[in-house]
Design an enzyme around this catalytic site. Structure first.
Site, PDB file in Angstrom:
ATOM      1  N   HIS A  98       0.822  -1.212   0.000  1.00 51.47           N
ATOM      2  CA  HIS A  98       0.000   0.000   0.000  1.00 51.47           C
ATOM      3  C   HIS A  98       0.853   1.258   0.000  1.00 51.47           C
ATOM      4  O   HIS A  98       0.386   2.325  -0.406  1.00 51.47           O
ATOM      5  CB  HIS A  98      -1.011  -0.021   1.156  1.00 51.47           C
ATOM      6  N   ASP A 233       1.031  -7.713   2.294  1.00 46.62           N
ATOM      7  CA  ASP A 233       1.170  -6.274   2.032  1.00 46.62           C
ATOM      8  C   ASP A 233       2.644  -5.889   1.910  1.00 46.62           C
ATOM      9  O   ASP A 233       3.230  -5.315   2.826  1.00 46.62           O
ATOM     10  CB  ASP A 233       0.491  -5.493   3.155  1.00 46.62           C
ATOM     11  N   SER A 667       3.920   2.204   8.513  1.00 43.92           N
ATOM     12  CA  SER A 667       3.676   1.276   7.417  1.00 43.92           C
ATOM     13  C   SER A 667       4.983   1.036   6.673  1.00 43.92           C
ATOM     14  O   SER A 667       5.659   1.981   6.256  1.00 43.92           O
ATOM     15  CB  SER A 667       2.642   1.856   6.450  1.00 43.92           C
TER      16      SER A 667
END
Length: 732
Positions: A98, A233, A667
């Site tokens: 992402h 991810d 992230s």
């Protein structure tokens, strides 16, 4: 507790030596993870003993060092808002899918859909360039509080901020002349301390590999923020440098970066109780807010933003499901909008379920009682908390109106937001306007091309009619712009007809279509027409009203709140010398640490610490945009073709959770074990713990990571890009 440094005594009761002794006593009585996002340069002083009690086997200097290669030299801020890590001697970079989503989308077309099918470069010549993408390394950190606060202590708040900015620029110029790095100076503890970060930013970052969204985004919005999770991810990039191994613009002459350090990879897996550490760039937390502001967030601001994004996401979802082109155009936008939307929902729910407001009120009562027991502190800080609470409540109407404008006219209606780019040109005389166009034509055309590439007027037109209607029916104390109010009757009576008359017929559409072919003279004519365009004038008037009647008073009141928040922070640290206070996240390099552990979200339910590939298949829904799977994945699973990436029971691990304190910006952060080896990739938090930015609760706050074994299995066995593993240092 961390001691603040200042050129003026701060009347804190405990000095650093006393604080470290207190910390050692605290460590002796705890063996489980604690909250906090800690400065790497202070780990040896403040955290190392506790980290080793939790199981860490390396030293603080192995994590952060200026004089020798350390783990910090493998950590980058990726794209300005995520984290990445170097995992090979050839500059191979690992981050979240992402985080690289915008770049994957940038290279995708309907004919070559990298979002849907994934991408794997089978040699360095196939790696894809990404204009504007950066990777920033921190070379060292330095406490510069005395330099930045020099000459500020007797100044009023506004003058103090101006002087601070002058001091920052003076110090940066001095450092640049001496060393040549780039420099960032950030406030800590709400402006009571300032830290300088010397950085190097690389600008040639190329896409190496990304799984299809059916792996990298598996579960999409349904699974976002929740456990159990089965999302791969991750994405792989490579950092390129010039022949001197220094940052350079994108060029075919650049070579893969030779990093100062890169992370070793461990395939031994994780067990409950294992030490874990997250190293990255957390974005923002607010751990020291007063109780009334926590109430405002949970019950006023979040619900308003959630309602607006509810409306926007529903119409985008409908459009994306009916058109592959729109799906590709809006993939990254939708993910960004939905991510914050779902986080706010969980945050408000978590604040209520943990009784955050009442808990903070209890703490404030204790704070007040302690103040009263210390005459010196009482004389300094007696009125600080009441004044701070009043300052936040004074902000409510302006904060709410600001949220509505930003969510609707900037985040929501793209064409209205884009129209603001033309305001500086419209306001110029004709001759100056033509000269400005000549000077900036390439940039203007590039901006228009980037906008139109990912713009669907039908989706945006529906956003225009629905969001403006929502704006006008909101219960706001700050009136909307007069230009919008003039249209109120038409919007409320027939918003679709209003859209057809204002949005669909806007001259902005013509400019977007004809821009590449317009001569300078035609540009001048086009801008004169645009100045009279109803959509442009509405956008301009709303923007100017926002600046004057919303943002200007908001900034003034916000400065008052910020000043009082700094006073309150000093008061807390002076009043509770036996408590640990870590600085709020502010986008700078931090370490958090904890242990692999599940949790019990509610009675009778326990979250196991690990998920496996069988869970991926259990969620599988053929043809569903969130839970579909590639046939190759299914085939490999049915063959149990897991290679060396299976655990001792022959299962393929996918994700795991631990009690590391993380937030947005983490992230892509590496999850490291007790030896500093890479065991996973951080990408999310549990829904039950999304309030951790404001009210951290160790019993329910967990971060979610992709297991490194799953990442390598997808890269090696699923994608057939095993040559990339030859670059890595893998420990079995």
């Amino acid at each position: 507790m961390h001691t603040l440094k200042s050129s003026k005594p701060m009347n804190l009761k405990a000095n650093l030596k006393t604080q470290l002794l207190t910390l050692a006593l605290l460590i002796a009585h705890t063996t489980r993870a604690v909250e906090g996002m800690w400065l790497p340069m202070l780990l040896a002083q403040l955290n190392e003993s506790e980290m080793k009690t939790l199981g860490m086997r390396i030293s603080a200097h192995d994590i952060y060092s200026v004089n020798q290669a350390s783990l910090k030299d493998a950590i980058v801020q990726f794209g300005g808002g995520c984290t990445g890590e170097i995992i090979s001697s050839k500059g191979l970079l690992l981050t979240n899918h992402h985080c690289g989503y915008g770049q994957i989308q940038y290279h995708s077309t309907v004919e070559r859909d990298l979002l849907k099918n994934g991408f794997w470069a089978m040699s360095q010549t196939e790696e894809l360039k990404n204009p504007g993408l950066t990777a920033m390394f921190v070379r060292y950190m330095e406490d510069v509080t005395n330099d930045i606060l020099r000459g500020t202590h007797q100044l009023p708040a506004a003058d103090k901020q101006q002087k601070i900015q002058e001091n920052i620029q003076t110090l940066i110029r001095k450092k640049k002349a001496q060393e040549g790095y780039d420099y960032i100076i950030r406030p800590f503890y709400h402006g009571n301390q300032y830290i300088l970060f010397a950085t190097e930013t690389y600008k040639d970052i190329r896409l190496v590999g990304a799984p299809p969204s059916s792996i990298g985004k598996y579960g999409a919005d349904t699974d976002n923020w929740v456990w159990p999770r089965h999302t791969g991810d991750f994405a792989l990039f490579r950092v390129y440098a010039d022949h001197n191994n220094k940052p350079a613009d994108i060029s075919d002459n650049n070579k893969p970066l030779t990093p100062r350090n890169f992370l070793k990879i461990y395939l031994g897996g994780v067990q409950p109780g294992d030490f874990t550490m997250i190293f990255g760039f957390p974005g923002r937390t607010n751990q020291y807010l007063p109780s009334n502001e926590i109430h405002n967030i949970a019950n006023i601001y979040n619900p308003a933003k959630i309602q607006i994004r509810d409306t926007l996401l529903s119409l985008l979802d409908r459009r994306m499901r009916t058109s592959d082109q729109v799906r590709i155009q809006y993939a990254a936008k939708y993910a960004r909008i939905a991510n914050a939307w779902k986080k706010w929902i969980g945050e408000s729910q978590g604040l209520r379920e943990t009784n955050a407001v009442d808990r903070r009120r209890t703490f404030e009562t204790e704070f007040t009682n302690r103040l009263r027991q210390n005459p010196d502190l009482l004389s300094q800080y007696e009125h600080t908390l009441p004044a701070l609470q009043k300052a936040y409540d004074d902000l409510i109407p302006y904060q709410l109106a600001r949220d509505y404008y930003i969510e609707i006219a900037i985040q929501g209606i793209e064409l209205m937001n884009f129209a603001r780019n033309f305001i500086p040109l419209i306001d110029l005389p004709d001759t100056a306007r033509i000269n400005r166009i000549k000077q900036n034509k390439d940039r203007i055309l590039s901006t228009i091309a980037d906008f139109t590439k990912d713009f669907d007027p039908n989706a945006d037109g529906e956003a225009f009619e629905r969001l403006l209607h929502l704006y006008l029916t909101a219960n706001l104390q700050i009136a909307p712009a007069p230009a919008l109010t003039r249209h109120q009757k038409h919007i409320l009576r027939d918003r679709q007809r209003f859209r057809q008359r204002i949005y669909d017929r806007s001259y902005l559409h013509t400019i977007l279509q004809q821009a590449p072919n317009l001569t300078d003279a035609q540009w001048a004519t086009a801008l004169r027409k645009l100045a009279r365009d109803p959509l442009f004038t509405l956008s301009k008037d709303m923007y100017q009203h926002f600046l004057t009647h919303i943002n200007r008073p908001y900034d003034s009141l916000s400065l008052i709140a910020q000043t009082l928040q700094a006073d309150y922070m000093r008061a807390l640290m002076a009043t509770f010398p036996d408590r640990r206070f870590y600085p709020d996240a502010n986008g700078t390099l931090r370490v958090s640490y904890g242990q692999v552990e599940g949790m019990m979200p509610r009675d009778g339910i326990r979250y196991h610490h690990q998920t496996f590939a069988e869970g991926v298949l259990q969620k599988y829904i053929p043809g569903d945009y969130e839970f579909d799977l590639p046939q190759r994945f299914i085939d490999l699973y049915q063959q149990r073709h897991f290679g060396r990436y299976a655990d001792s029971d022959g299962r393929l691990p996918v994700c795991f959770i631990a009690s590391n304190h993380t937030t947005g910006g983490n992230s892509g952060s590496p999850a490291l074990n007790a030896d500093g080896y890479l065991i996973g990739l951080n990408f999310d938090r549990l829904w039950e713990g999304t309030m951790s930015d404001i009210n951290y609760d160790i019993t329910r706050c967990r971060n979610i990571m992709v297991d490194i074994r799953y990442i390598l299995w997808v890269t090696d066995i699923y994608a057939g890009a095993g040559y990339l593993l030859d670059e890595m240092d893998i420990i079995l």
